[in-house]
Scaffold this active site. Structure first.
Site, short mmCIF file in Angstrom:
data_model
loop_
_atom_site.label_atom_id
_atom_site.label_comp_id
_atom_site.label_asym_id
_atom_site.label_seq_id
_atom_site.Cartn_x
_atom_site.Cartn_y
_atom_site.Cartn_z
N ASP A 95 -4.36 4.02 -3.66
CA ASP A 95 -3.39 4.72 -2.80
C ASP A 95 -2.88 3.86 -1.65
O ASP A 95 -2.53 4.36 -0.58
CB ASP A 95 -3.98 6.03 -2.22
CG ASP A 95 -4.49 6.95 -3.29
OD1 ASP A 95 -3.81 7.07 -4.32
OD2 ASP A 95 -5.58 7.53 -3.12
N HIS B 237 1.36 7.14 -8.14
CA HIS B 237 2.20 6.23 -7.37
C HIS B 237 3.43 6.99 -6.88
O HIS B 237 4.24 7.41 -7.70
CB HIS B 237 2.67 5.05 -8.23
CG HIS B 237 1.54 4.16 -8.68
ND1 HIS B 237 1.71 3.14 -9.56
CD2 HIS B 237 0.26 4.14 -8.33
CE1 HIS B 237 0.56 2.54 -9.76
NE2 HIS B 237 -0.34 3.13 -9.03
P1 GDP Z 1 -0.23 3.85 -4.81
O1 GDP Z 1 -0.99 4.67 -5.78
O2 GDP Z 1 -0.95 2.62 -4.39
O3 GDP Z 1 1.17 3.57 -5.28
O4 GDP Z 1 -0.10 4.71 -3.48
P2 GDP Z 1 0.29 6.26 -3.33
O5 GDP Z 1 1.64 6.48 -3.83
O6 GDP Z 1 -0.82 7.10 -3.84
O7 GDP Z 1 0.22 6.43 -1.76
C1 GDP Z 1 1.07 5.83 -0.89
C2 GDP Z 1 1.88 6.90 -0.17
O8 GDP Z 1 2.43 6.36 1.00
C3 GDP Z 1 3.09 7.40 -0.94
O9 GDP Z 1 3.31 8.75 -0.64
C4 GDP Z 1 4.24 6.54 -0.44
O10 GDP Z 1 5.50 7.18 -0.53
C5 GDP Z 1 3.84 6.39 1.00
N1 GDP Z 1 4.22 5.12 1.62
C6 GDP Z 1 4.15 3.87 1.09
N2 GDP Z 1 4.46 2.96 2.02
C7 GDP Z 1 4.72 3.65 3.16
C8 GDP Z 1 5.05 3.25 4.50
O11 GDP Z 1 5.14 2.08 4.82
N3 GDP Z 1 5.19 4.26 5.42
C9 GDP Z 1 5.07 5.57 5.09
N4 GDP Z 1 5.23 6.48 6.05
N5 GDP Z 1 4.75 5.98 3.85
C10 GDP Z 1 4.57 5.03 2.91
#
Ligand code: GDP
Length: 424
Positions: free
Chosen positions: A13, A41
């Protein structure tokens, strides 16, 4: 940029999907090489907000060919649901831009069931599985007791193989767990409903990728979860059942000869962890609640509240080293804008001694975090697009990560949207 892997440094995440969505601009092919639909994701771009589970994040950009490699847990049922959901938002998914490796193994209906049954049996000792059947699937894969996607193109072979597996699996289902046995009719219905529709996507992706490499196409390998959940190097037994490391990417992707010139290790600006297991720097109470709500830290797949804590540099340095990261992407820096001062876990105390070495899993339970505080920047940095415009305190925070982890921070994400990023 030539071939690149986007991998998680921590517990998952970290925002890998967001980084893949951004970096696909410089690539031709995006491949998921391990894990299954237990991923979540979240990607936000001009087409909307998407929670991708098994589909590679490249499906959201036109012109990208997306591949589900031989290393993934291919769950046809959930894949179909996901394809339909993404298509309903106007995204084109066809065999032209989605290819499934004929060598990917199928996650069978009984894998999810076995996951549930085992978590129930474990009761309060459960691992916190997402109950998507991933552990049961990979155990069977390594026992050579699964069906390869390509077998769907050989109906007679498939029937005979299914019959053998059925006989074997029913021994466990009814004998060990007292559950209802499967029948051939049930399996054939499953094949008809969920496997037949994915047949058009199945092909020899190994040959496709060999040719693509010869033509100089650029591949992006997309990982699920993070180094601390890696089956071999993670916090055993609270890991996932696959290899989350960049070194495995070409093998699980179907391009075993591919070089990876850039490994982007994604690190969230603070720590989060879903499920059970040791999480040394965990915060509790109202501070945790505020961070969780500010960062919207609820699982994309399960909706479970994520456990939160300060950035854990001990775990991060270890995770980045296991990934052999050539660059770091720090995500969610914008979330920390409300803090007067920012806690950071710089060391652990293990057996009464301070250490900056990530301990053996069995020693993690008793490890305690050493917390230091850095000045906060107390501003909204979500609109910042250049390093020079970041407040000095935020620059100091990033520089500190770079110094301690020993790997350059190349990207700083300040928002979920595709362009909310600072390239260094
Ligand atoms: P992944 O599984 O590694 O792709 O991560 P997730 O999608 O589970 O979690 C990351 C969350 O953070 C998602 O809801 C993204 O939209 C959000 N996100 C990613 N980068 C940023 C950021 O720089 N700022 C904010 N506020 N949200 C972010």
């Amino acid at each position: 940029m030539s071939n690149c892997a986007v991998v998680g440094v921590n517990w998952g995440d970290e925002g890998k999907g967001r980084m893949v969505d951004f970096l696909t601009e410089d690539h031709d092919i995006v491949i998921r090489f391990q894990g299954g639909g237990n991923a979540g994701h979240t990607v936000v771009n001009s087409k909307g907000k998407f929670a991708l589970h098994l589909l590679p994040s490249g499906v959201l950009r036109e012109g990208i060919v997306n591949i589900l490699g031989n290393g993934v847990a291919l769950d046809p049922e959930n894949l179909l649901i996901e394809i339909k959901e993404v298509q309903s938002k106007g995204v084109v998914i066809s065999p032209n831009n989605l290819k499934i490796s004929e060598r990917a193994s199928l996650l069978m209906p009984w894998h999810r069931e076995l996951d549930e049954l085992e978590e129930k049996r474990l009761a309060d000792k459960k691992y916190g599985s997402t109950k998507q059947g991933i552990a049961a699937f990979y155990s069977d894969k390594y026992q050579k007791k699964t069906i390869l996607a390509g077998e769907l193109l050989y109906p007679e072979y498939l029937q005979a193989h299914l019959k053998d597996l059925l006989e074997w699996k029913n021994l466990t289902l009814s004998g060990v767990y007292g559950a209802r046995p499967y029948t051939m009719e049930m399996l054939m219905e499953w094949v008809g409903n969920y496997c037949q529709p994915i047949i058009p996507y199945i092909c020899d992706t190994v040959s496709y990728l060999k040719e693509a490499q010869e033509e100089g196409k650029r591949i992006l390998f997309e990982a699920q979860l993070g180094a601390l959940r890696d089956l071999d190097y993670g916090i055993c037994p609270y890991t996932t059942s696959s290899t989350t490391l960049a070194r495995y990417a070409p093998v699980g992707a179907g391009a075993p000869s591919a070089d990876i010139s850039e490994i982007i290790g994604v690190v969230k600006a603070y720590s989060t962890c879903v499920g059970e297991g040791p999480f040394v720097c965990e915060m509790h109470g109202t501070d945790a609640e505020t961070l969780r709500n500010t960062g919207a830290e609820y699982g994309a797949k399960t909706g479970r509240p994520r456990r939160v804590g300060p950035l854990d540099l001990v775990a991060t340095r270890y995770g980045a080293a296991m990934q052999n990261a050539t660059g770091i992407a720090v995500t969610k820096l914008d979330i920390l804008g409300y803090m007067d001062s920012i806690p950071v876990c710089t060391k652990y105390i293990v057996n009464g001694k301070e250490t900056d070495k990530f301990p053996f899993p069995a020693a993690l339970d008793k490890a305690e975090p050493v917390i230091e505080w850095m000045p906060g920047w107390k501003t909204d940095v979500s609109g910042v697009r250049s390093w020079d415009d970041l407040p000095k305190e935020a620059q100091d925070y990033i520089n500190m990560i770079e110094r301690v982890v020993g790997i350059p921070v190349k990207y700083i994400s300040v928002g979920a949207e595709r362009d909310s990023i600072i390239i260094r």
